[in-house]
Every structure is written in C-alpha cells, then in structure tokens.
Scaffold this motif. Sequence first.
Motif, mmCIF file in Angstrom:
data_model
loop_
_atom_site.group_PDB
_atom_site.id
_atom_site.type_symbol
_atom_site.label_atom_id
_atom_site.label_comp_id
_atom_site.label_asym_id
_atom_site.label_seq_id
_atom_site.Cartn_x
_atom_site.Cartn_y
_atom_site.Cartn_z
ATOM 1 N N ALA A 282 0.825 -1.203 0.000
ATOM 2 C CA ALA A 282 0.000 0.000 0.000
ATOM 3 C C ALA A 282 0.861 1.256 0.000
ATOM 4 C CB ALA A 282 -0.924 -0.007 1.221
ATOM 5 N N GLU A 283 2.003 1.205 0.693
ATOM 6 C CA GLU A 283 2.886 2.371 0.723
ATOM 7 C C GLU A 283 3.352 2.730 -0.686
ATOM 8 O OE1 GLU A 283 3.268 -0.470 2.543
ATOM 9 O OE2 GLU A 283 4.593 -0.099 4.256
ATOM 10 N N ASP A 284 3.844 1.707 -1.419
ATOM 11 C CA ASP A 284 4.341 1.972 -2.767
ATOM 12 C C ASP A 284 3.215 2.440 -3.677
ATOM 13 O OD1 ASP A 284 6.893 1.332 -2.045
ATOM 14 O OD2 ASP A 284 6.908 -0.647 -2.990
ATOM 15 N N PHE A 285 2.030 1.842 -3.533
ATOM 16 C CA PHE A 285 0.938 2.246 -4.406
ATOM 17 C C PHE A 285 0.502 3.679 -4.130
ATOM 18 C CE2 PHE A 285 -3.640 2.570 -5.415
ATOM 19 C CZ PHE A 285 -3.508 2.514 -6.795
ATOM 20 N N LEU A 286 0.485 4.101 -2.879
ATOM 21 C CA LEU A 286 0.091 5.482 -2.593
ATOM 22 C C LEU A 286 1.095 6.481 -3.154
ATOM 23 C CD1 LEU A 286 -1.477 5.443 0.974
ATOM 24 C CD2 LEU A 286 -2.603 5.608 -1.244
ATOM 25 N N VAL A 287 2.370 6.107 -3.195
ATOM 26 C CA VAL A 287 3.352 6.965 -3.861
ATOM 27 C C VAL A 287 3.013 7.079 -5.342
ATOM 28 C CG1 VAL A 287 5.772 7.211 -4.512
ATOM 29 C CG2 VAL A 287 5.182 6.463 -2.209
ATOM 30 N N GLN A 288 2.751 5.935 -5.952
ATOM 31 C CA GLN A 288 2.394 5.936 -7.368
ATOM 32 C C GLN A 288 1.139 6.768 -7.614
ATOM 33 O OE1 GLN A 288 2.085 2.079 -9.216
ATOM 34 N NE2 GLN A 288 0.809 2.850 -10.882
ATOM 35 N N ARG A 289 0.120 6.574 -6.771
ATOM 36 C CA ARG A 289 -1.128 7.301 -6.973
ATOM 37 C C ARG A 289 -0.942 8.799 -6.772
ATOM 38 N NH1 ARG A 289 -6.664 6.563 -3.536
ATOM 39 N NH2 ARG A 289 -5.811 8.390 -2.487
ATOM 40 N N ALA A 290 -0.167 9.181 -5.766
ATOM 41 C CA ALA A 290 0.092 10.599 -5.542
ATOM 42 C C ALA A 290 0.752 11.230 -6.762
ATOM 43 C CB ALA A 290 0.968 10.782 -4.304
ATOM 44 N N ASN A 291 1.726 10.544 -7.340
ATOM 45 C CA ASN A 291 2.393 11.075 -8.526
ATOM 46 C C ASN A 291 1.453 11.111 -9.723
ATOM 47 O OD1 ASN A 291 4.925 11.581 -7.356
ATOM 48 N ND2 ASN A 291 5.533 9.450 -7.567
#
Length: 535
Positions: A282-291
């Motif tokens: 989830a951490e990595d995906f939220l970075v991706q989604r934020a970008n």
Amino acid sequence: MPGPRDQVDQGVQEKPLRLATLPRRRLLALGGAAVATALAPVAAAAPVSAAPPRTDPFTLGVASGDPLPGGVVLWTRLAPEPFAPTGGLGFVSRPVRWQVAEDAGFTRVVRSGTATARAEYGHSVHVDVRGLRPGRVYWYRFRCGGHLSPVGRTRTAPAADATVRSLRFAVTSCQSYTDGFFTAWRHLAAEDLDLVFFLGDYMYEGAVNSTGGDRADTGLRLPEIFQLATDTLDLYRLRYALYRTDPDLRAAHAAFPWVPTWDDHEVQDNYAAGVPRFDISAEDFLVQRANAYRAYWENQPLRRPRQPAGAGMPLYRRLRFGDLATAHVLDTRQYRSDQACGDGVKPDCPDRHDPARSLLGADQRGWLLDGMGRSGTRWNILAQQIIMTELLYSGRFDMDKWDGYPVDRQAVLDTAARVPGTVVLTGDIHFNYAADLRADFRQPGTPAVGVELIGTSISSAGDGSDTTPALDRQRKDNPHVLFANAQRGYVRCELTPDALRADYRVVPYVTRRGAPITTRASFTSDRDRPGLAPA
C-alpha cells in the motif's frame, strides 16, 4: 463561503482520503518512508527566469475547461523539448503572459495578465479567468518571451438564472496512443459544440515501446508503471507529453472548453481507492497514486482548488448551465470499496449486496443525491466513468462497473425516479451503448427513470467493428439496451428544455490515417417521459 451565484464547481476540497482495506488484495500497514514521500509537500519553489526559451515552448498546445458564468480555466504547459527532462527548460520557472479577447484577431482584449509556469508543476499554467460575460465565446492565447501559443476558443457558461434553449456537448473517453490515430478528435473539433465531457483514460500506464499503426516513431520508450515507488512522476508526465503532441488532440482541446474526469488508467488499471491491482505494498501504491494525481492535475484545465494534496485529489464537482442543466462530475475510483466477488466478470455473490460497500463513498454519494434533488434545472447530467445500467454477461456481472455496487446504483436510480431529467454519460468500456435506466432492471415493462449514453473510445482497442457476437448476445440478455456498437468515435448530444438527442459518431478505422466520420445511430428521449427512441 460561496454565495448563491457560486453554486458551481463545488466538490470536496476539505474531505480526507478514505482507503479501502478489503482482503482480496494484500495490503500492508501504512507507514515508512514511501508514504511519507507521497504525503510530503512539494519541494521549494524553483527560481523564476525571464530568459525566453530558445525554441517554441508551446508544443503541447492550449486548453480551457470547467466553464462558469463569469469565467473559465485556461491551460498550457511549457515544453520546448517534450520528451526531455523538465521539458528542456531545467528546474527554472518562467513568466507567461495570457490574453482573453472577444475576437479571434485579439483586437478586443478583455482580460490579460501574467502567470508563472512553475518548474515544480511540470511548467504547467492554470489561469482561473474571472469577470467574463456569461454564455459568450472568447479566444485566448499565451506568450512566453518571443513565442506565441496557438489560439484557443472557449465559452463561458450561461448565467445561473438564464433561460437556456440548448446545450450541445460531446461524450468522449479512452485514447490509447499506441492503439491508433486520434482521427475522431479532428472530426470533433469541427463540430458545433458548447463543451466536451472527457470521462476517463486520457492516457494509459502500460509500456510504450512502439507507436502503433503508421504513426511516426517518437523514439520514446517507457516501462509500464506498476511496481515503481520512485520516478513515477516523470513517467506519467512523459505519457501526457506524448499524448499532447498529437495534433488532432490539440485541435480538440483548442476548440472547446473541456470538463474532464479520470477513470483507472490515469493511475493503474482496475485500482480501487488505495487498493492496487498488482501485489505491491500500500505504501508503494500510494506513492504511485500521488504522482499520478499530480501529473493529471498538471495536464488538465482544472482550477487550483482541485490541485492534489498528497495522495488525494478532490475531483468531483458540479457545473450549472442556466436553468437547463446541472452537470455532476463524478469520481468512481478514489473512494470505492474494493471490487466484490474476486473482481472481473463473475457470478453473483453476497458481498456484492453488502450495504457497507460503496462505489462513490458516503460523502460523494450524499453530495450527488442531494445535488440531483436540489439542482433546480430541467436536466441532471451525471458525467462519470463506468457503465451504470445492468449489463449481464450470460448471467454474470462485471464487478468493476456499477453492477458490482448495486446499493449505490439503487440510491441513484431511486432519486432519478423522483427527479425528472436524468442523463448518465459514460466511458470506459470501448463500446457504444444506448440504454434505458430502470429502478428494477428485472421488470422490463416498468417505465424508465433516466437514460444512459455510453460512448466508445477515441482509439483504445484499435479499429473495432460495427458489431460482434458478444454484443449481439448482450442485446438479447439486456432488453433495456437499445443499441450496441464496437467502432471508435464519440457521442454528440443536444439538450433542449424538453428533449435530448444523441448521435453516435463513428470512424471505420484508427490504425491508419484519414478515416471519415459517419453517424451510426441517433436517439431521442423526452424529459418528462424518459426512454430512448430511434431518431
């Protein structure tokens, strides 16, 4: 607080993101450096340089959007070298002059000013012009140094209390650059329209290894974005740059104001709120989604209050067009519960009917139902992403669509039954459909409570065909679906106080240039007695 004349473009700017944490996909507890990066504020502002770019910085064109009675958003993004880091401008912001005129020759300039193309936002420019006259056509342009942008044409919305006799718009979505040419955009730019609704999948996160068809090869090679916790912002920006270099897309942006919303591919196929499709944290995906959200805002004509904050972006909003229509622009990705029954096309299961599950989220659902009931206009337009009508696939349901969230759908349909004039506009599925919406789809003899116009893609999935065996079966299994077609194009619509007309405009191919445009089918519907009929 907004006053009575500002009951437009109101979303959920203050609402926090709520993550779905259902068991189908593995999620880790939030925390650590990755999430800190996703939620951190942007870097310090870049210095501003007045030194003009050496070559044309307006390679990505101009756009306008979200018209209000007294204003509109103007957009451009400086990129003399679209595929170079920072567009070839370095990490230096640039001043950009803008003008709005009552004529294409700019002899009657009515508004002007200077904006800053900030490096930390990809050198994008968002100018929220106010003080214009309602219901008027205007022309606009930008200047940076000695370089002048293409001229764009836009239109403000009518006054909130104006009597409006007609609203002309197009329904568009889904443009995969690698699947074919954007010929439909060139034809759309020649239409007589007031605005364009774009309903998701503006670009695709998949690998870019070739350009498809006989497009000129840009030399750009990009990996698929699905497991990268860093550098995804640059990868998303490069995809928008690639798409914006298409001359037909630029022409359509310059011809009319757009009202855009996203679906899934602007981030990742089939994602649900904070739940990724792929087995990543989830951490990595939220970075991706934020970008992804940040790159989306940088490249769309959206107001500054829509600017993302960390991993969330307040996109749903409302626009009014006099006494004729209210457009409720929805976000069916950011707040949804994870797909039921294991996702995909599946048989029914108890999880699908769980009242705790939501497609819109509680805040957006309440905002929509209240707004439909209180709009005070002849029509309510729901501009959204995924097919709302029940669409059985040999007795099974597509859990990514409204079929996977029947509780939310029933709430919308029950409201439509009490409020005449509901028109749902839909993208996503790469097919044309025309459907009657019923409070109970299992009772085909009951009156329709609204209509749904599902538009095909601009290019996604390639050439397509007039029909397929699967579409023929769907027509038989779903009697409320009056039309199904698998070609590419858009839907041209006109609303009057008492009636809707929809023309399904299609091209026979997209994998080579020069396709003609034809009207494949046309339908009408009365406001007070909804139900589509061939025109």
